[in-house]
Design a protein around this motif. Structure first.
Motif, PDB file in Angstrom:
ATOM      1  N   LEU A  97       0.824  -1.204   0.000  1.00  0.00           N
ATOM      2  CA  LEU A  97       0.000   0.000   0.000  1.00  0.00           C
ATOM      3  C   LEU A  97       0.862   1.260   0.000  1.00  0.00           C
ATOM      4  CD1 LEU A  97      -2.604  -1.174   2.662  1.00  0.00           C
ATOM      5  CD2 LEU A  97      -2.861  -1.180   0.173  1.00  0.00           C
ATOM      6  N   SER A  98       0.300   2.331  -0.507  1.00  0.00           N
ATOM      7  CA  SER A  98       1.041   3.593  -0.568  1.00  0.00           C
ATOM      8  C   SER A  98       1.015   4.327   0.764  1.00  0.00           C
ATOM      9  CB  SER A  98       0.440   4.495  -1.646  1.00  0.00           C
ATOM     10  OG  SER A  98      -0.907   4.826  -1.305  1.00  0.00           O
ATOM     11  N   GLY A  99       0.239   3.828   1.726  1.00  0.00           N
ATOM     12  CA  GLY A  99       0.046   4.529   2.987  1.00  0.00           C
ATOM     13  C   GLY A  99       1.307   4.893   3.735  1.00  0.00           C
ATOM     14  N   PRO A 100       2.186   3.927   4.049  1.00  0.00           N
ATOM     15  CA  PRO A 100       3.383   4.277   4.827  1.00  0.00           C
ATOM     16  C   PRO A 100       4.231   5.374   4.181  1.00  0.00           C
ATOM     17  CG  PRO A 100       3.070   1.907   4.799  1.00  0.00           C
ATOM     18  CD  PRO A 100       2.067   2.472   3.837  1.00  0.00           C
ATOM     19  N   GLY A 101       4.567   5.183   2.920  1.00  0.00           N
ATOM     20  CA  GLY A 101       5.380   6.183   2.240  1.00  0.00           C
ATOM     21  C   GLY A 101       4.634   7.491   2.028  1.00  0.00           C
ATOM     22  N   GLY A 102       3.360   7.390   1.645  1.00  0.00           N
ATOM     23  CA  GLY A 102       2.580   8.593   1.367  1.00  0.00           C
ATOM     24  C   GLY A 102       2.346   9.451   2.587  1.00  0.00           C
ATOM     25  N   SER A 103       2.139   8.811   3.733  1.00  0.00           N
ATOM     26  CA  SER A 103       1.843   9.585   4.939  1.00  0.00           C
ATOM     27  C   SER A 103       3.099  10.059   5.660  1.00  0.00           C
ATOM     28  CB  SER A 103       0.983   8.751   5.896  1.00  0.00           C
ATOM     29  OG  SER A 103       1.674   7.568   6.282  1.00  0.00           O
ATOM     30  N   LEU A 104       4.157   9.246   5.629  1.00  0.00           N
ATOM     31  CA  LEU A 104       5.349   9.562   6.410  1.00  0.00           C
ATOM     32  C   LEU A 104       6.428  10.295   5.621  1.00  0.00           C
ATOM     33  CD1 LEU A 104       5.774   6.181   8.351  1.00  0.00           C
ATOM     34  CD2 LEU A 104       4.891   8.344   9.242  1.00  0.00           C
ATOM     35  N   ASN A 105       6.565   9.963   4.339  1.00  0.00           N
ATOM     36  CA  ASN A 105       7.754  10.410   3.601  1.00  0.00           C
ATOM     37  C   ASN A 105       7.551  11.559   2.637  1.00  0.00           C
ATOM     38  OD1 ASN A 105       9.225   8.393   4.807  1.00  0.00           O
ATOM     39  ND2 ASN A 105       9.179   7.027   3.040  1.00  0.00           N
ATOM     40  N   ALA A 106       6.409  11.557   1.954  1.00  0.00           N
ATOM     41  CA  ALA A 106       6.270  12.395   0.755  1.00  0.00           C
ATOM     42  C   ALA A 106       6.574  13.870   1.006  1.00  0.00           C
ATOM     43  CB  ALA A 106       4.860  12.236   0.179  1.00  0.00           C
ATOM     44  N   GLY A 107       5.995  14.426   2.058  1.00  0.00           N
ATOM     45  CA  GLY A 107       6.213  15.848   2.316  1.00  0.00           C
ATOM     46  C   GLY A 107       7.675  16.177   2.545  1.00  0.00           C
TER      47      GLY A 107
END
Length: 367
Positions: free
Chosen positions: A43-53
């Motif tokens: 899922l994209s959740g871990p990277g999307g929520s923690l890393n992207a910004g």
């Protein structure tokens, strides 16, 4: 963060290693491993929520910010005490970066920029204290763009609301309204008019990170389908015993393995090229790889859902993972430069590289 890391800053802040790897040894191979592992859930959740910004919003400050700007923001951003994000896309200007309309006009005393406009589909925006934002400080087109670090949470004139999206639901996708937002002129990244160059350079890292995560998601989807086909029975035998099923898995698997080999090749090249050469030679290829990774994810996710049958159409139970991965597909094919735009951009950039190299050969032959 793009490799190499800002080693001096990290050591100054007491960050000497990452999971046992010295910060000075961290290269794009490690970045690839990290991003791949962050997507291992499928899922994209871990990277999307923690890393992207952090990954996309801090980099311009490190690469192009003045010492004063770095001193102001990096201690809190690099340690995670404050959150940051990147804000480029607008309701009427996404991949068409040169035509953004959010304005930043200097105040009468010249001490502040007054920012007005809207930003949409901003990942992590709702949680961010600051955003590295593309604004228009000059005339029309790319030459009028600049980049500012704009305060967000609880800052006067800033209104934010969460957007509901079909996939990447933990990414904090945000709509931002800016109404006479005062930003110190010292918050400019680089110089006025440098915006397009800063943004396009930053996109290379963003697109590579997306491609890595998408390729892992594709592998998880296909792996889940492979396992399911070994145990699920239909017409008196397992699905894996059906030639049509093996054919589907083979076609999707060939796309997946080809994509991963290409991603590893780009990561390897980035560890052996200078930053300038990497941007020049691999910018177009990275855009193309990001576009292709979305296609591969789509193929593998659709294959998985079809092989799971009714279970793949259900948000709970045996097929819930592949159903969720399929919903993530548009979040790969659109953000970071939509697929069709990147296909065109990649060839245009490769034409420039080709012509430049052809010119060098021509000149060397004359010598």
């Amino acid at each position: 963060m793009p490799a190499p890391l800002p080693v001096d800053w990290l050591k100054r802040l007491g960050i000497n290693d990452i999971l046992g790897v010295k910060v000075e040894d961290w290269d794009y191979i490690y970045t690839g491993i990290y991003c791949d592992e962050m997507a291992r859930s499928g899922l994209s959740g871990p990277g999307g929520s923690l890393n992207a910004g952090f990954a996309f919003g801090i980099s311009p400050i490190v690469k192009f910010g003045s010492r004063q700007l770095q001193e102001k923001f990096l201690p809190d951003l690099l340690t995670g005490k404050k959150r940051g994000c990147i804000a480029i896309t607008e309701p009427e200007a996404g991949s068409d970066v040169a035509n953004i309309t959010t304005t930043a006009v200097k105040s009468a005393d010249g001490q502040h920029y007054i920012v007005n406009g809207t930003k949409k589909w901003i990942t992590n925006g709702i949680w961010s204290d600051y955003t590295t934002m593309a604004v228009r400080t000059g005339g029309p087109g790319a030459a009028g763009l600049s980049v500012l670090v704009v305060p967000l949470k609880n800052h006067p004139g800033v209104t934010m609301r969460r957007l509901k999206v079909s996939g990447q639901v933990t990414g904090g996708t945000t709509y931002i309204e800016l109404d006479d937002v005062k930003v110190p002129v010292s918050n400019i990244v680089g110089r006025e008019g440098d915006g397009m160059r800063i943004i396009m350079t930053n996109f290379n890292h963003e697109r590579l990170v997306i491609a890595i995560g998408a390729t892992r998601q594709a592998r998880v989807a296909l792996s889940a389908a492979f396992s399911y086909c070994l145990k699920r029975e239909a017409f008196g035998k397992t699905l894996m015993d059906q030639p049509v099923v093996r054919h589907r898995l083979a076609k999707a698997g060939a796309e997946l393995e080809t994509m991963w080999a290409w991603v590893e090749q780009i990561l390897y090249q980035l560890t052996h090229l200078s930053k300038e050469e990497g941007d020049r030679q691999l910018g177009g290829l990275t855009a193309l790889a990001k576009a292709k990774s979305g296609m591969v994810l789509n193929e593998c996710a659709q294959t998985a859902v079809l092989l799971f049958g009714g279970n793949g159409f259900t948000k709970t139970g045996q097929g819930e993972l592949v159903e969720a991965i399929l919903r993530d597909v548009p979040g790969i094919r659109i953000p970071g430069g939509s697929e069709d735009v990147l296909l065109d951009l990649s060839v245009r950039q490769l034409v420039k590289v080709y012509q430049a190299e052809e010119k060098k050969l021509s000149q060397s032959s004359k010598i």
